[in-house]
Design an enzyme around this catalytic site. Structure first.
Site, PDB file in Angstrom:
ATOM      1  CG  ASP A 111       5.378   4.852 -12.445  1.00 46.90           C
ATOM      2  OD1 ASP A 111       6.105   3.845 -12.533  1.00 46.90           O
ATOM      3  OD2 ASP A 111       4.138   4.791 -12.405  1.00 46.90           O
ATOM      4  CE  LYS A 143      -4.622  -2.352   1.437  1.00 53.30           C
ATOM      5  NZ  LYS A 143      -4.948  -0.981   1.034  1.00 53.30           N
ATOM      6  CB  SER A 200      -1.013  -0.025   1.142  1.00 51.09           C
ATOM      7  OG  SER A 200      -0.409  -0.051   2.399  1.00 51.09           O
TER       8      SER A 200
END
Length: 522
Positions: free
Chosen positions: A308, A322, A297
């Protein structure tokens, strides 16, 4: 009951996965339940009917709990019910402090035994020492009884500034003492350490994302920057997650102004994007993020934002996977429901939520077994990725969605293949309890010992490793340590250093020859 018997549930890797499922909650402000509707009225009428007319006496509260659990079980693995006994302790954990006496303890032979008082905490100031047995809290007897955990905590907690008279037995001197402790606010650290590994590299270990995590992280980072670091390693291994906004605040310190950190999408299709600000204090140095199969998470939000945006390098093994966001709704009895209300996506647009079937949480939890069987914990090319879930980073690198963050630099599990359970045993509380019991046999023998002397002494022979093997065998786990001697010895040595000296010394030993650190610091 032997104290070791209670460790057995910790020794299955599936339990580690379950901890992530329960512990990886995100962004849940307090909410209250809506007004009664027809369905709710139907449930209430049924409970009343059972309560008043059923032939036998029934605990209606337990029926309600079963009903709520049954409803949530048919949604997703992360929508969960938290009973009152668990909710209060979890709330404290995420708040980052509580009012108490400030000791780490566990029940050893049915006696409350102090593993270590917190540094500068109320108990230490009152004279409590490691190894002390707490026999009474005021007039309440704490030994020789199988007290529930919540009941035991209540005996030691209280109002800030209140006093409790503790009767303790000190084994090292064979004396019984009566010490008055003034309860105070006790911090629960979410950042274990922030320390330099060398002149240019700093290391910060985050164990969860709680209310105080960002402040602790920022303080540690500022200290490391003053020491001249140009490379930062953020360790998120075994971090099951926590508050979304704390992950965002930490990522903001590392990303440049207006770089996308994360976005969420709810059932109505509403998208909420969160961007970095211009106030980050480490926007140009090198960044590495360590992850493993228990990083979930909020940990994955940080890792995904760094990956990214091509801001740094992700090192380790594929994360848990998650990508669901929960909000918390409280009940009057102190219980709560964490309900999934949206999904989150990394800056490239990928969801890292691993697949699940509604109502089949057992298979979801046991996904770990598939990772062992497939061999992906030992070889990156064994990680299954879906070509249909291919995304691109800011600079055009290919990344994949649909089941966790795949690291840029893969580092296999440290234990030998086929002995994966040992890895989870070494990272559980079992080693801590074993070490405590070894120290407790003759604590005076370690009095005044220097850290380096301890390390040298423990490296000379395999005495403690052999005793640890016997310790596990007595608890019903027949595991050989011979194929992993250096690793087991390192964990035992590190834990002894933690209990005798402190957290920094623990990590100094544990990080030495750590494969993930070695992949970065050449």
């Amino acid at each position: 009951m032997k104290s070791k018997e209670k460790y057995l549930p910790l020794l299955l890797f599936s339990c580690v996965a379950f901890g992530v499922v329960i512990g990886g909650m995100l962004n849940f402000p307090k909410r209250t339940l809506s007004k009664k509707n027809a369905s709710k009225a139907k449930i209430e009428r049924l409970i009343d009917f059972i309560d008043n007319e059923y032939v036998d006496d029934v605990n209606s509260d337990s029926i309600v709990d079963l009903t709520v659990n049954s409803i949530l079980a048919n949604l997703d693995p992360h929508s969960v019910y938290i009973p009152p006994s668990e909710q209060s302790s979890e709330a404290e954990l995420m708040k980052g402090d509580f009012v108490g006496i400030g000791v780490n303890f566990y029940m050893y032979n049915d006696t409350v035994t102090v593993v270590k008082p917190l540094e500068n905490g109320p108990a230490e100031k009152a004279g409590i020492k490691a190894g002390d047995r707490i026999l009474y809290a005021d007039k309440a007897k704490l030994f020789g009884r199988k007290l529930p955990t919540d009941s035991l905590y209540n005996k030691l907690k209280g109002e800030e500034g209140s006093k409790v008279l503790l009767t303790v037995y000190r084994k090292s001197t064979r004396k019984t003492l009566r010490l008055t402790v003034v309860r105070d606010v006790v911090p629960i650290k979410s950042v274990d350490v922030a320390l330099p590994l060398n002149k240019t590299t700093g290391y910060i270990k985050i164990n969860r994302f709680a209310e105080n995590t960002y402040d602790e992280f920022r303080t540690g980072l500022e200290t490391l920057k003053k020491q001249g670091i140009t490379t930062l390693i953020i360790d998120l291994r075994d971090n099951g997650g926590g508050y979304l906004e704390k992950a965002v605040e930490i990522a903001d310190e590392l990303l440049k102004d207006q770089e996308l950190i994360v976005f969420t999408k709810n059932k109505k299709g509403t998208i909420t994007k969160t961007f970095a600000t211009e106030e980050g204090i480490f926007e140009t140095g090198r960044v590495f993020v360590l992850i493993d199969e228990n990083s979930a998470s909020a940990s994955e939000i940080v890792a995904g934002a760094i990956q990214d945006n091509d801001r740094g390098t992700i090192v380790g093994r594929r994360s848990f996977g998650k990508g669901l966001v929960q909000r918390e709704m409280d009940f009057d009895d102190g219980s709560a429901v964490r309900l999934t209300t949206s999904r989150y996506y990394t800056p490239s647009g990928r969801s890292i939520q691993k697949p699940y079937v509604k109502g089949e949480s057992e298979a979801y939890v046991h996904d770990f077994e598939k990772r062992f069987e497939s061999g992906e914990l030992y070889a990156k090319d064994k990680i299954k990725v879906a070509d249909s879930l291919k995304f691109k980073t800011k600079k055009g690198r290919i990344v994949y969605g649909g089941g966790g963050i795949v690291p840029d630099i893969f580092v296999p599990l440290e234990v030998k293949k086929g002995e994966e359970n040992l890895a989870y045993i070494l990272n559980s509380g079992v080693v801590s309890h074993f070490v405590f019991e070894q120290l407790d046999q003759n604590r005076n023998a370690f009095k005044g010992m220097k850290l380096q002397s301890l390390i040298t002494s423990l490296q000379r022979d395999n005495r403690y490793v052999n005793q640890f093997e016997a310790y596990l065998k007595e608890a019903g786990l027949d595991l050989s340590m011979q194929n992993n001697l250096p690793l087991v010895k390192k964990h035992i040595t590190a834990e002894m250093a933690r209990q005798l000296f402190g957290e920094n010394q623990y990590y100094q030993i544990l990080l030495k020859d750590d494969p993930m650190i070695k992949a970065i610091v050449k």
